[in-house]
Design an enzyme around this catalytic site. Structure first.
Site, PDB file in Angstrom:
ATOM      1  N   LYS A 337     -29.931  21.622 -44.306  1.00 50.64           N
ATOM      2  CA  LYS A 337     -30.521  21.312 -42.968  1.00 50.64           C
ATOM      3  C   LYS A 337     -30.339  22.696 -42.105  1.00 50.64           C
ATOM      4  O   LYS A 337     -31.256  23.067 -41.346  1.00 50.64           O
ATOM      5  CB  LYS A 337     -29.625  20.198 -42.446  1.00 50.64           C
ATOM      6  N   ARG A 342     -33.346  27.003 -38.943  1.00 46.31           N
ATOM      7  CA  ARG A 342     -33.249  28.531 -38.844  1.00 46.31           C
ATOM      8  C   ARG A 342     -34.473  28.946 -39.379  1.00 46.31           C
ATOM      9  O   ARG A 342     -35.071  29.925 -38.641  1.00 46.31           O
ATOM     10  CB  ARG A 342     -31.854  29.019 -39.377  1.00 46.31           C
ATOM     11  N   ARG A 438     -23.559  14.304 -26.500  1.00 46.89           N
ATOM     12  CA  ARG A 438     -22.876  15.377 -27.035  1.00 46.89           C
ATOM     13  C   ARG A 438     -22.704  16.627 -26.100  1.00 46.89           C
ATOM     14  O   ARG A 438     -23.465  16.811 -25.115  1.00 46.89           O
ATOM     15  CB  ARG A 438     -23.357  15.952 -28.338  1.00 46.89           C
ATOM     16  N   SER A 483     -17.578  27.162 -33.876  1.00 48.10           N
ATOM     17  CA  SER A 483     -18.777  26.544 -34.054  1.00 48.10           C
ATOM     18  C   SER A 483     -20.063  27.363 -34.085  1.00 48.10           C
ATOM     19  O   SER A 483     -20.420  28.621 -33.653  1.00 48.10           O
ATOM     20  CB  SER A 483     -19.177  25.734 -32.530  1.00 48.10           C
ATOM     21  N   ASP A 631     -18.733  19.346 -42.031  1.00 46.83           N
ATOM     22  CA  ASP A 631     -19.736  17.984 -42.200  1.00 46.83           C
ATOM     23  C   ASP A 631     -19.178  17.166 -43.205  1.00 46.83           C
ATOM     24  O   ASP A 631     -19.951  16.247 -43.275  1.00 46.83           O
ATOM     25  CB  ASP A 631     -21.024  18.405 -42.017  1.00 46.83           C
ATOM     26  N   LYS A 658     -19.046  15.112 -32.960  1.00 44.46           N
ATOM     27  CA  LYS A 658     -20.206  15.106 -33.906  1.00 44.46           C
ATOM     28  C   LYS A 658     -21.170  13.958 -33.694  1.00 44.46           C
ATOM     29  O   LYS A 658     -21.047  13.420 -32.474  1.00 44.46           O
ATOM     30  CB  LYS A 658     -19.836  15.045 -35.292  1.00 44.46           C
ATOM     31  N   ARG A 662     -16.218  10.978 -35.631  1.00 42.37           N
ATOM     32  CA  ARG A 662     -15.910  10.762 -36.761  1.00 42.37           C
ATOM     33  C   ARG A 662     -14.638  10.684 -37.531  1.00 42.37           C
ATOM     34  O   ARG A 662     -14.303   9.839 -38.470  1.00 42.37           O
ATOM     35  CB  ARG A 662     -16.621  12.199 -37.839  1.00 42.37           C
ATOM     36  N   ARG A 703     -23.812  10.440 -41.840  1.00 40.89           N
ATOM     37  CA  ARG A 703     -22.635  10.911 -42.750  1.00 40.89           C
ATOM     38  C   ARG A 703     -21.803   9.656 -42.940  1.00 40.89           C
ATOM     39  O   ARG A 703     -21.282   9.574 -44.037  1.00 40.89           O
ATOM     40  CB  ARG A 703     -22.136  12.118 -42.467  1.00 40.89           C
TER      41      ARG A 703
HETATM   42  C1  S3P Z   1     -24.495  23.621 -37.947  1.00 42.54           C
HETATM   43  C2  S3P Z   1     -23.224  23.572 -37.362  1.00 42.54           C
HETATM   44  C3  S3P Z   1     -22.165  22.703 -37.359  1.00 42.54           C
HETATM   45  C4  S3P Z   1     -22.380  21.635 -38.231  1.00 42.54           C
HETATM   46  C5  S3P Z   1     -23.880  20.827 -38.020  1.00 42.54           C
HETATM   47  C6  S3P Z   1     -24.658  22.209 -38.398  1.00 42.54           C
HETATM   48  C7  S3P Z   1     -25.257  24.627 -37.717  1.00 42.54           C
HETATM   49  O1  S3P Z   1     -22.083  22.324 -36.131  1.00 42.54           O
HETATM   50  O2  S3P Z   1     -21.478  20.595 -37.908  1.00 42.54           O
HETATM   51  O3  S3P Z   1     -24.300  20.194 -38.744  1.00 42.54           O
HETATM   52  O4  S3P Z   1     -26.381  24.402 -38.326  1.00 42.54           O
HETATM   53  O5  S3P Z   1     -24.908  25.534 -37.217  1.00 42.54           O
HETATM   54  P1  S3P Z   1     -20.984  23.038 -35.020  1.00 42.54           P
HETATM   55  O6  S3P Z   1     -21.417  24.266 -34.657  1.00 42.54           O
HETATM   56  O7  S3P Z   1     -20.843  22.142 -33.914  1.00 42.54           O
HETATM   57  O8  S3P Z   1     -19.579  23.066 -35.900  1.00 42.54           O
END
Ligand code: S3P
Length: 752
Positions: A337, A342, A438, A483, A631, A658, A662, A703
Site C-alpha cells: 500500500k 508513492r 485523525r 512517523s 501496522d 490509526k 487499535r 486490520r
Molecule cells: C505509512 C506509515 C505508517 C503506517 C501507514 C502507512 C506510510 O503511518 O501506519 O499504514 O505509507 O507512510 P505513520 O506514519 O502514522 O506511522
C-alpha cells in the site's frame, strides 16, 4: 402540511383547482400524470389553440379548457406555467388581477432567474406563493399529442424557492410532483441556471450547431447517409423544439455565455494539440473525459445511487469465520500500500512516463490515483496491477474542481498535504468518518513552519484547507513521533522548497519515499537518523515494481504460525528492513519462518517467506521493533493470545491514532473472546491461552477485521466480526485468499 389524497377514502384534495398554462409535452404530461395520480380535483388546461384544448379534453388529461388566462386562473389553488419561458411576464400580467393571496404559482421552465425577475416586474415584489420549479425531463417530441404519463417518473424536479417563499407553498408543489413519481430537490435560483447551462443548454446548442454546420455543406446528403451511431447519439437533441430552445438561450444568456466560453477555450486547446501533434494533451483530455463519463453513466442509469447504496450496504457486512483449520500452499498477497501510494504521487510529479506493476487496487491507493486524475494527470489503468502515469512535472498539477476526497486513507491525506502546500492553487482535502477524526497537526505544523498556509477543523483534524501561492522554505525538522507519513510529507514539500529540507526521526520508520525518490533520479542524503534533500530538482519517470505487502502477508504469517499443520509460502513479499518488525517479533516468539530467494526489485528487497506452525510463547516486545511493525500489531496480538504466557507491548501509543484506536479495539475484542487482555496507555498486556468463539466489532478498521478472522483458527467456536467492508481499503481479495489457503469464511449482511 398538505395531505396526499388517499384513493380509498374520499378526502377532499388539497388542490381543488389546478390550472396548467401550456399543454405541450411538459404541461400535457403533467396533466396526464396528475389525472392518474388523483392528487388534484379539477384540472383546467389553458392554451392559445382551441384544437390543443380539444385534443387535451379528448385525451382525458384536463377537465376544462380555457383560451383566456385570466378566466382560467380565477379561483385556482395552484397555477403551473408550462408555456415558453419568454411568455412568462405576459402571462403574469394576464393573471395578476385574478390571483388570490393563497394561489400558489409554480412553473416548469428551464431558467429560473428569468421567472423570478418577471414576477418582480409584474407584482412589484417576489410573491410568497411563487415556487419556481424545473422538471428535468423531456424528449425531442413536442405538442399535446407527445404527452407521456410516465415522463416524470423517477426524474428529478428542481425547486428554487427564495427566502421570501412560503414554506407551505413549497410543500404543496413538492407533493404535487411527488404524486407523479418525481424526485424533488431544491437549489438556489442562480446555481440552478449555471448548472443547467452546462448540463443541458450547452449540449443542445452544440447539437443544433453541429447538425446545422454539416447540413449546410454541399455534400450533406453523403454525410447524413453514412452517419453512424455516434452522430445519431450526439445529435438526437437537435430535433428538439426550436422555439422552446430559442427562448431558453435568451432567458439564460449570462450563464450560457459563460459555459460556452469555457467550452470554446477547451475546443481551441484541442485544436492546437491536434495541429501540433500533441498526442499527450489529446490523450489527457480523452482519458479524463472517459473516466468522468463512465461515472456519469452510472448517474444517468440511476446506478450511482444504487452503487452508493451498495457501498453503504457493504459497510454493513460481517465476516463469520468457522473455527479450526490450517493453511497450506503458495499465495501472493496484493501490492504494498505504501509503495503504491508513492508510485502515483512521484509518477505524477515526474517528467515523462512512469509504468507501475503490482499496484494495489485497494480503495486507499485508488483514492490517491483519483486525486491526481482530479488534478489533471493522465493515468491509465489500473489493469491487473499495471498503471501508466503521464507525469506532469513538479509544477504541472492543475487545480481540482472540488475538494479531493481521500476516503479512509491517512497516507493519502498526509503525503498529499506536503506536495500540495507549495502549489499555486487552493485545495481542500476531505475523507470519511474515520479519517475525519485523525490528527493532522502532525503534518500541518511542520508545513506551516516551512511557510505553508493550512487550515484544519477545530481539533486539528480534516478537512484540510490548503491555501496556494505560498513560497516554502526548507527546514531542519526534529520529528516528535516516529512517523513515515510525517517524514514523507515534509520531504515532499521539500522538493518545492527553497534550500535544504531535513527530517530527523526518533526511530527508523519505513523509507519507501527516500528509496523511490532516488529511483526517480532525485538526490536524497541519509545520515544516521537524518534524511535531507534540496528543493528545485526534477523527477524523471521510471518503472516501478511493487512488491507484495508485508502488512497483508502478516495475517498469513500469524495464521500459519498458530494453526497446527500449516505450511504456507508467501511469494514476492517486500522485506524492506524498516518493515520487518513482524518477522522479528514472531521469530522471537518462536515462529518457524524462513526467508528464501531474497532479491531486489526496483530498489526494494523482496523474498518468498515460508511459515510453518510452531508453539509460540509470550514475550516482552522490544520497543525498537514498534515502528518497524506498526501496522502489524493487531495480527501480532492474536499471536500473543495464542502463545503460552504473557506478551507485553509498550511504547506503541501511535496505535491509538490509526484507523481506529487499535489498542482499545483489540483489547475489547480479545476480552469479548475470553482472552485476558489489558490495555495500557501505550500498549497492551495479553495472557496467552484459550480463545472462545463469539462476536466482535472491527470498528470499521480493516486490520482489526482481518486479525479477528485468523483468530478463529484457534477459537473453540466460530467468530463473527462486524463492520468488515473496510478490508477493501488494503486487501481487496482477503476473503478469497484466506479461503484458498484453507479457512472457511462467510461474508454476510450485518445483523443477519
Ligand atoms: C505509512 C506509515 C505508517 C503506517 C501507514 C502507512 C506510510 O503511518 O501506519 O499504514 O505509507 O507512510 P505513520 O506514519 O502514522 O506511522
Amino acid at each position: 402540511m398538505v395531505d396526499r389524497q388517499d384513493k380509498n377514502n374520499a378526502k377532499e384534495p388539497k388542490i381543488k383547482k389546478l390550472v396548467i398554462i401550456g399543454l405541450g409535452l411538459i404541461g400535457g404530461s403533467l396533466a396526464l400524470a396528475l389525472r392518474r395520480a388523483d392528487y388534484v380535483g379539477t384540472i383546467v388546461g389553458c392554451s392559445r389553440s382551441q384544437s390543443t384544448l380539444d385534443k387535451a379534453l379528448q385525451m382525458g388529461m384536463i377537465d376544462q379548457g380555457e383560451l383566456d388566462v385570466a378566466v382560467a386562473v380565477r379561483n385556482a389553488d395552484m397555477v403551473v406555467l408550462a408555456a415558453p419561458i419568454l411568455s412568462t411576464q405576459a402571462l403574469f400580467e394576464s393573471m395578476k388581477n385574478e390571483l388570490s393571496d393563497h394561489t400558489i404559482i409554480t412553473d416548469a421552465g428551464s431558467v429560473k432567474r428569468y421567472v423570478v425577475e418577471a414576477a418582480k416586474n409584474v407584482f412589484g415584489h417576489i410573491p410568497p406563493q411563487l415556487v419556481p420549479g424545473h422538471p428535468i425531463a423531456g424528449s425531442e417530441k413536442s405538442g399535446v399529442t407527445a404527452a407521456d404519463v410516465g415522463l416524470y417518473r423517477h426524474h428529478n424536479v428542481i425547486l428554487t424557492p427564495m427566502s421570501e417563499t412560503d414554506e407551505q407553498a413549497v410543500t404543496t408543489v413538492r407533493l404535487m410532483w411527488e404524486s407523479v413519481g418525481a424526485n424533488v430537490i431544491q437549489m438556489d435560483v442562480d446555481h440552478h441556471d449555471e448548472v443547467l447551462a452546462a448540463t443541458s443548454h450547452l449540449p443542445h446548442l452544440l447539437a443544433f450547431s453541429l447538425v446545422d454546420t454539416l447540413a449546410g455543406k454541399p455534400d450533406n446528403k453523403e454525410i447524413f447517409k453514412y452517419a453512424a451511431g455516434g452522430f445519431r447519439d450526439f445529435t438526437r437533441i437537435a430535433a428538439s423544439d426550436p422555439t422552446m430552445w430559442h427562448n431558453i438561450f435568451v432567458a439564460n444568456q449570462n450563464a450560457t455565455l459563460k459555459v460556452l466560453d469555457q467550452f470554446s477555450t477547451g475546443l481551441a486547446e484541442l485544436r492546437t494539440a491536434i495541429q501540433y501533434n500533441d498526442g499527450e494533451k489529446v490523450l489527457g483530455v480523452f482519458t479524463r473525459a472517459k473516466v468522468a463519463r463512465e461515472h456519469f453513466s452510472l448517474i444517468l442509469e440511476h446506478r450511482a445511487y444504487e452503487k452508493q447504496q451498495q457501498i453503504m450496504n457493504t459497510k454493513k457486512i460481517s465476516f463469520v469465520v468457522k473455527n479450526g483449520g490450517c493453511l497450506k500452499g503458495e499465495i501472493r498477497v496484493p501490492g504494498d500500500k505504501s509503495i503504491s501510494h508513492r508510485s502515483i504521487m512521484l509518477g505524477s510529479l515526474a517528467e515523462g512516463v512512469t509504468e507501475v506493476e503490482g499496484f494495489l487496487e485497494g480503495e486507499d491507493s485508488l483514492a490517491t490515483l483519483q486525486a491526481f486524475r482530479d488534478m489533471g494527470v493522465v493515468i491509465e489503468g489500473p489493469v491487473n496491477g499495471h498503471v501508466k502515469i503521464f507525469g506532469v512535472g513538479l509544477l504541472g498539477l492543475q487545480p481540482p474542481r472540488g475538494p479531493l476526497y481521500l476516503g479512509n486513507s491517512g497516507t493519502s491525506m498526509r503525503l498529499l498535504s506536503g506536495l500540495l502546500a507549495p502549489q499555486s492553487f487552493d485545495v481542500e482535502l476531505s475523507g470519511d468518518e474515520s479519517l475525519t477524526k485523525r490528527p493532522m497537526g502532525r503534518v500541518s505544523n511542520p508545513l506551516t513552519s516551512m511557510g505553508a498556509n493550512i487550515e484544519a477543523a477545530a481539533k486539528g483534524t480534516p478537512p484540510l484547507k490548503i491555501k496556494g501561492g505560498q513560497v516554502l522554505k526548507g527546514i531542519d525538522y526534529d520529528m516528535p513521533m516516529a512517523s513515515a507519513q510525517v517524514k514523507s510529507c515534509v520531504l515532499l514539500a521539500g522538493l518545492f522548497a527553497e534550500g535544504k529540507t531535513s527530517v530527523t526521526e526518533p526511530a527508523p520508520t519505513r523509507d519507501h519515499t527516500e528509496r523511490m525518490l532516488r529511483g526517480f533520479g532525485y538526490q536524497v542524503e541519509t545520515q544516521g537518523s537524518k534524511v535531507s534533500l534540496t528543493g528545485g530538482g526534477t523527477l524523471t519517470g521510471t518503472s516501478i515494481e511493487v512488491p507484495a505487502d508485508i502488512s497483508s502477508a502478516a495475517f498469513f504469517m500469524v495464521a500459519a504460525s498458530i494453526a497446527e499443520n500449516s505450511d504456507i509460502t508467501l511469494k514476492h513479499v517486500g522485506i524492506n528492513p524498516t518493515r520487518i518488525g513482524v518477522v522479528n517479533i514472531l521469530k522471537a516468539m518462536g515462529a518457524d519462518i524462513e526467508i528464501n530467494n531474497t532479491r531486489e526489485v526496483g530498489g526494494e528487497p523482496v523474498a518468498d517467506i515460508r511459515v510453518r506452525s510452531a508453539a509460540l510463547k509470550g514475550i516482552r516486545i522490544p520497543e525498537d521493533q514498534v515502528p518497524l511493525a506498526i501496522d502489524e500489531f493487531p495480527a501480532l496480538f492474536i499471536a500473543a493470545a495464542c502463545a503460552e504466557g504473557e506478551t507485553v507491548l509498550t511504547g506503541a501509543e501511535e496505535l491509538r491514532v490509526k484507523e481506529s484506536d487499535r489498542i482499545q479495539v483489540m483489547a475489547d475484542g480479545l476480552v469479548a473472546l475470553g482472552v485476558d487482555a489489558k490495555s495500557t496507555l501505550d500498549g497492551i498486556v495479553i495472557q496467552g491461552g484459550k480463545i472462545n468463539g463469539g462476536e466482535v466489532d472491527s470498528y470499521d478498521d480493516h486490520r482489526i477485521a482481518m486479525s479477528f478472522s485468523i483468530a478463529a483458527l484457534k477459537s473453540d467456536g466460530p467468530i463473527r466480526i462486524n463492520d468488515c467492508a473496510n478490508v477493501a481499503t488494503s486487501f481487496p481479495n482477503f476473503v478469497e485468499l484466506l479461503t484458498t489457503a484453507g479457512m472457511s469464511l462467510e461474508v454476510t449482511e450485518m445483523n443477519s
